[in-house]
Design an enzyme around this catalytic site. Structure first.
Site: not given
Ligand SMILES: *Cc1c(COP(=O)(O)O)cnc(C)c1O
Ligand code: SF4
Length: 344
Positions: A79-80, A83, A92, A96, A99, A101, A266, A303, A310
């Site tokens: 996206r940037y 990076r 995972c 969480c 989360c 995602r 988010d 974000d 962000k």
């Protein structure tokens, strides 16, 4: 019948419904951190499924930060310009409940039966990075990249090391606090010996995640020359008080981890019970600034939903005035005039 009673009656059925939609897993280590006598346990709240996750609000999204629109090949989010994310796995050690995602991680997200990129997909992802000289930093994220075997991690690190335009390999992980036994000598060795700087961003949200086992894992990493930064999510009922945030950031700094980002939650589906308003978040940030060491101050980050990136959304201390001067508020909320001295 009140909501609480209804939850109790339907709890098993409701939790099954939650688990059918979103991945659930807790490591024995995380289990050991939970105090079953505490109904408001901040560890339990982060990891144990809750019927409240079945509530989806209209503004909540399947892809809250717009990963999909910026994914040129499987496993890459670019996206940037400087990076790119490299998502090796979509699993995972724990899931969480908030989360961002959550629609993309966990066994239910796995369509081809694998837990992450196939050998061919990994080749294509690494090729993409190699062919884009603007990419200076690769961010291993996921899923949690430190769930892969040290051997596989070493292999990926070696391949990234061979890309001349990369300066930094960044790893986003929760493993040091949720499954600290994974941070063994072999894994640490896989992160060493790179010509690129390897930075580790630890995701932790409560001071109680820092117990002797996790502290030992963090020490191993830092002493192996891996600089560590902290990232946290502002979560109702977990860390939405000045004391909880200060204790969390003190635990980080005392373990040589610089608090870097405090994420505003988010808009992932079924996470409204964790939501704190932006105004409350700013008030908490002001309280931190006024009372605690500068080392404890992360940047408060939103974000922007829809994949717009962000940005810092913390309190603004300097406001321009009509006469060209500034009104600057001090950490305790009093306003002071400030004018720049004349510059030739
Ligand atoms: C969050 C994120 C990054 C990293 O952004 P930083 O501000 O450098 O931490 C990079 N790419 C994507 C797609 C992201 O979502
Ligand atoms: S560790 Fe990260 S990716 Fe995994 S469930 Fe938690 S927030 Fe999501």
């Amino acid at each position: 019948m009140g909501a609480a009673e209804r939850d109790k009656d339907g709890s098993i059925a409701a939790l099954k419904q939650v688990a059918a939609q979103f991945a659930v897993a807790v490591t024995p280590h995380v289990q050991s951190l939970i105090d079953p006598a505490d109904a408001k346990d901040p560890i339990a709240r982060q990891f144990l499924p809750d019927a409240a996750e079945l509530v989806t609000l209209p503004h909540e999204r399947q892809d809250p930060i717009g990963d999909t629109a910026h994914s040129p090949v499987a496993g890459i989010v670019h996206r940037y310009p400087d990076r790119a994310l490299l998502k090796l796995v979509n699993v995972c050690p724990v899931y969480c409940r908030f989360c961002f995602r959550r629609e993309m991680v966990g066994p239910s997200s796995i369509k081809n039966g694998s837990k992450g990129l196939s050998a061919e997909q990994l080749d294509a992802a690494i090729d993409y990075i190699a062919q884009h000289p603007a990419i200076w930093e690769v961010i291993l994220t996921g899923g949690d990249p430190l769930i892969v075997s040290p051997r596989r991690l070493k292999e990926v690190m070696t391949r990234l090391n061979a890309i001349p335009h990369l300066g930094v390999i960044r790893i986003h992980s929760r493993v040091p606090v949720v499954d600290p036994a994974r941070i063994n000598d072999e894994l640490v060795a896989a992160l060493q010996g790179s010509e690129k700087a390897v930075w580790l961003l630890l995701h932790a949200n409560h001071a109680r995640e820092f117990v002797p086992e996790s502290v030992a894992a963090i020490r191993k990493l830092v002493e192996a020359g891996v600089p560590m930064l902290g990232q946290s999510v502002l979560l109702k009922g977990v860390n939405d008080s000045p004391a909880a945030l200060a204790d969390l950031f003190k635990a980080m700094v005392a373990n040589r981890i610089k608090p870097h980002y405090l994420h505003h939650g988010d808009l992932a589906r079924g996470t409204s019970h964790f939501r704190v308003s932006l105004a409350e978040g700013q008030t908490l940030m002001r309280r931190l600034r006024g009372h605690y060491s500068g080392l404890l101050q992360p940047t408060y980050i939103l974000d922007i939903p829809g994949g717009h990136g962000k940005v810092p959304v913390g309190p603004v201390y300097a406001e321009p005035q009509d006469d060209g001067s500034w009104a600057v508020s001090d950490p305790w909320g009093c306003s002071h005039d400030y004018s720049d001295p004349a510059v030739d």
